[in-house]
Design an enzyme around this catalytic site. Structure first.
Site, PDB file in Angstrom:
ATOM      1  N   ASP A   3      26.103  80.906  30.432  1.00 18.48           N
ATOM      2  CA  ASP A   3      24.891  81.315  29.757  1.00 18.48           C
ATOM      3  C   ASP A   3      23.750  80.452  30.292  1.00 18.48           C
ATOM      4  O   ASP A   3      23.973  79.370  30.818  1.00 18.48           O
ATOM      5  CB  ASP A   3      25.032  81.150  28.239  1.00 18.48           C
ATOM      6  CG  ASP A   3      23.955  81.961  27.496  1.00 18.48           C
ATOM      7  OD1 ASP A   3      23.873  81.851  26.277  1.00 18.48           O
ATOM      8  OD2 ASP A   3      23.176  82.685  28.164  1.00 18.48           O
ATOM      9  N   SER A   4      22.513  80.921  30.121  1.00 14.39           N
ATOM     10  CA  SER A   4      21.373  80.313  30.829  1.00 14.39           C
ATOM     11  C   SER A   4      20.792  79.098  30.108  1.00 14.39           C
ATOM     12  O   SER A   4      20.023  78.350  30.709  1.00 14.39           O
ATOM     13  CB  SER A   4      20.272  81.357  31.004  1.00 14.39           C
ATOM     14  OG  SER A   4      20.125  82.080  29.784  1.00 14.39           O
ATOM     15  N   GLY A   5      21.129  78.894  28.847  1.00 12.68           N
ATOM     16  CA  GLY A   5      20.715  77.668  28.178  1.00 12.68           C
ATOM     17  C   GLY A   5      19.664  77.847  27.108  1.00 12.68           C
ATOM     18  O   GLY A   5      19.598  77.046  26.168  1.00 12.68           O
ATOM     19  N   GLY A   6      18.839  78.872  27.199  1.00 13.81           N
ATOM     20  CA  GLY A   6      17.749  79.021  26.226  1.00 13.81           C
ATOM     21  C   GLY A   6      18.255  79.197  24.813  1.00 13.81           C
ATOM     22  O   GLY A   6      17.727  78.606  23.869  1.00 13.81           O
ATOM     23  N   ASP A  13      32.037  87.538  24.435  1.00 14.22           N
ATOM     24  CA  ASP A  13      32.389  86.113  24.327  1.00 14.22           C
ATOM     25  C   ASP A  13      32.118  85.689  22.886  1.00 14.22           C
ATOM     26  O   ASP A  13      31.165  86.196  22.263  1.00 14.22           O
ATOM     27  CB  ASP A  13      31.528  85.268  25.277  1.00 14.22           C
ATOM     28  CG  ASP A  13      30.295  84.757  24.547  1.00 14.22           C
ATOM     29  OD1 ASP A  13      29.309  85.516  24.485  1.00 14.22           O
ATOM     30  OD2 ASP A  13      30.353  83.637  24.001  1.00 14.22           O
TER      31      ASP A  13
HETATM   32  C1  BHB Z   1      29.385  80.209  23.614  1.00 10.92           C
HETATM   33  N1  BHB Z   1      28.610  81.433  23.481  1.00 10.92           N
HETATM   34  C2  BHB Z   1      28.217  81.640  22.093  1.00 10.92           C
HETATM   35  C3  BHB Z   1      27.480  81.234  24.374  1.00 10.92           C
HETATM   36  C4  BHB Z   1      27.181  82.435  25.176  1.00 10.92           C
HETATM   37  S1  BHB Z   1      26.535  83.680  24.270  1.00 10.92           S
HETATM   38  C5  BHB Z   1      25.153  82.903  23.502  1.00 10.92           C
HETATM   39  C6  BHB Z   1      24.315  83.962  22.853  1.00 10.92           C
HETATM   40  C7  BHB Z   1      24.732  84.472  21.652  1.00 10.92           C
HETATM   41  C8  BHB Z   1      23.962  85.455  21.014  1.00 10.92           C
HETATM   42  N2  BHB Z   1      24.376  85.935  19.802  1.00 10.92           N
HETATM   43  C9  BHB Z   1      22.785  85.957  21.593  1.00 10.92           C
HETATM   44  C10 BHB Z   1      22.364  85.444  22.832  1.00 10.92           C
HETATM   45  C11 BHB Z   1      21.149  85.885  23.485  1.00 10.92           C
HETATM   46  O1  BHB Z   1      20.410  86.760  22.984  1.00 10.92           O
HETATM   47  N3  BHB Z   1      20.828  85.322  24.679  1.00 10.92           N
HETATM   48  C12 BHB Z   1      21.606  84.371  25.246  1.00 10.92           C
HETATM   49  N4  BHB Z   1      21.214  83.860  26.442  1.00 10.92           N
HETATM   50  N5  BHB Z   1      22.739  83.926  24.689  1.00 10.92           N
HETATM   51  C13 BHB Z   1      23.129  84.437  23.485  1.00 10.92           C
END
Ligand code: BHB
Length: 370
Positions: free
Chosen positions: A92-95, A267
């Site tokens: 995931d990109s971090g934001g 995920d």
């Molecule tokens: C461990 N995971 C929960 C992390 C990856 S998914 C994180 C994650 C979860 C949700 N619900 C919405 C978003 C979203 O809108 N944008 C990004 N970039 N990540 C999101």
């Protein structure tokens, strides 16, 4: 040129099953991606994760950029070598994590600035820096654009501004990523619960052009019903010939209903997080193994699930969780990931054989939240 062919082998209604072919291996869809936030799927070895049948795991830019740090990660050979996982990794990109985990943070057009939840150090994340960390330092097979996810419920104006910023950041992410043969970049649809905003987001993401498309902005507290109402239209706004990834989802029933509506990848931290706290997912619904009713229940946790973790007695698992033993967290995390892999495998088979509608009905009937 698309680096990762996505071959859909069967459909039933809006549901699809297929294979996303990556440089590090095939991802069978519908796919559940165990979450390996800080270079580990918590409480599990990579061999245990592999044994569950997982084709891909998730990493998090936010956590890895704070510790061990992007440049150190690269010096150590990248995330695959670092953690000994040789199959695909999506980061995931971090934001999203900045908004949910970091200390003081500011979102501006140019960048997100924040203080680390670990030591308070100051950090800057731009779309370009996020892509550099994911694709060039960590070495992710699939990178996510930097986006801004609004919490729920959202005012339309706030949702529109965040969606439009995410589009601009998507274009910057794509420009920094460029065209790569062995790595992919996914765009992220935003727009909260506003259908016209999600339509605008989808159309503009496709103009930029990505290798896959995520549905963001859900699993943020809206609940199952509201999520399904968005999924009644959102997946099909995205290209049918590319993977659709629903971020942060979800409970088993969420996966079934989202696959029914055309989603391919998922995920969620739930199976591992709930496992560490004593919750076991089974075909008959979740069990809270802390409950005294399991103290002398010598039946195996779920004989239908392959793998050693599912064969231990509920009494033993009850004891381990009550005693807060590390082994309890290991075995329940392992079982839950194995259950999610069994669930996605069963859905792939049902769609291939044209019986997913029956599978969905049977699942609802049997999987009660007890
Ligand atoms: C461990 N995971 C929960 C992390 C990856 S998914 C994180 C994650 C979860 C949700 N619900 C919405 C978003 C979203 O809108 N944008 C990004 N970039 N990540 C999101």
């Amino acid at each position: 040129m698309m680096p990762f062919p996505f071959e859909i082998s069967a459909t039933e209604g809006r549901a699809r099953t297929g294979v996303l072919k990556t440089a590090r291996g095939d991802i069978r869809t519908p796919a559940f991606m165990p979450v390996g936030t800080a270079a580990t799927v918590k409480a599990m070895t990579v061999d245990q994760v592999k044994a569950t049948g997982a084709d891909i795991i998730l990493g998090n830019t936010y956590h890895l950029m704070l510790r061990p740090g992007p440049e150190r990660m690269e010096r150590l050979g990248g995330l695959h070598k670092f953690m000994g996982w040789d199959k695909p990794i999506l980061t995931d990109s971090g934001g999203f994590q900045v908004m949910s985990l970091a200390g003081i943070s500011k979102v501006k057009e140019e960048a997100v600035t924040f203080s680390s939840h670990i030591d308070g150090s100051k950090h800057v994340l731009t779309p370009e820096r996020s892509i550099e960390i994911q694709a060039d330092r960590i070495g992710a097979d699939i990178s996510m654009q930097l986006d801004q996810c609004v919490s729920w419920p959202a005012e339309r104006d706030a949702a529109q501004k965040a969606m439009e910023l995410s589009i601009r950041w998507g274009a910057r992410s794509k420009a920094r990523f460029g065209e790569r043969e062995h790595q992919a970049l996914f765009g992220i649809q935003q727009g909260s619960t506003f259908e016209d905003l999600r339509r605008q987001s989808s159309d503009q993401l496709q103009e930029i052009g990505f290798d896959g498309y995520a549905i963001g902005g859900l699993a943020v507290g809206e609940g199952h019903q509201a999520m399904c109402e968005v999924l009644d239209y959102a997946p099909e706004m995205l290209p049918a010939d590319r993977p659709r990834y629903l971020m942060g989802v979800g409970k088993p029933i969420d996966l079934v209903e989202a696959v029914w509506r055309g989603v391919d990848m998922f995920d969620c931290v739930l199976p591992t997080r709930a496992g560490r706290h004593g919750q076991a997912w089974t075909w008959d619904g979740p069990l809270n193994l802390k409950n005294a009713r399991f103290a002398e229940d010598q039946n195996p946790l779920d004989p239908a699930i392959d793998g050693p973790s599912s064969q231990y007695s509920k009494a033993y698992l009850h004891h381990l969780i009550r005693a807060d033993e590390i082994l309890g967290k290991v075995l329940l995390s392992w079982h839950n990931i194995a259950f999610y892999q069994a669930l996605t495998a069963a859905m792939r088979a049902a769609i291939s054989e044209g019986r997913f509608e029956q599978f969905r009905r049977d699942f609802h009937a049997r999987h009660t939240s007890n």
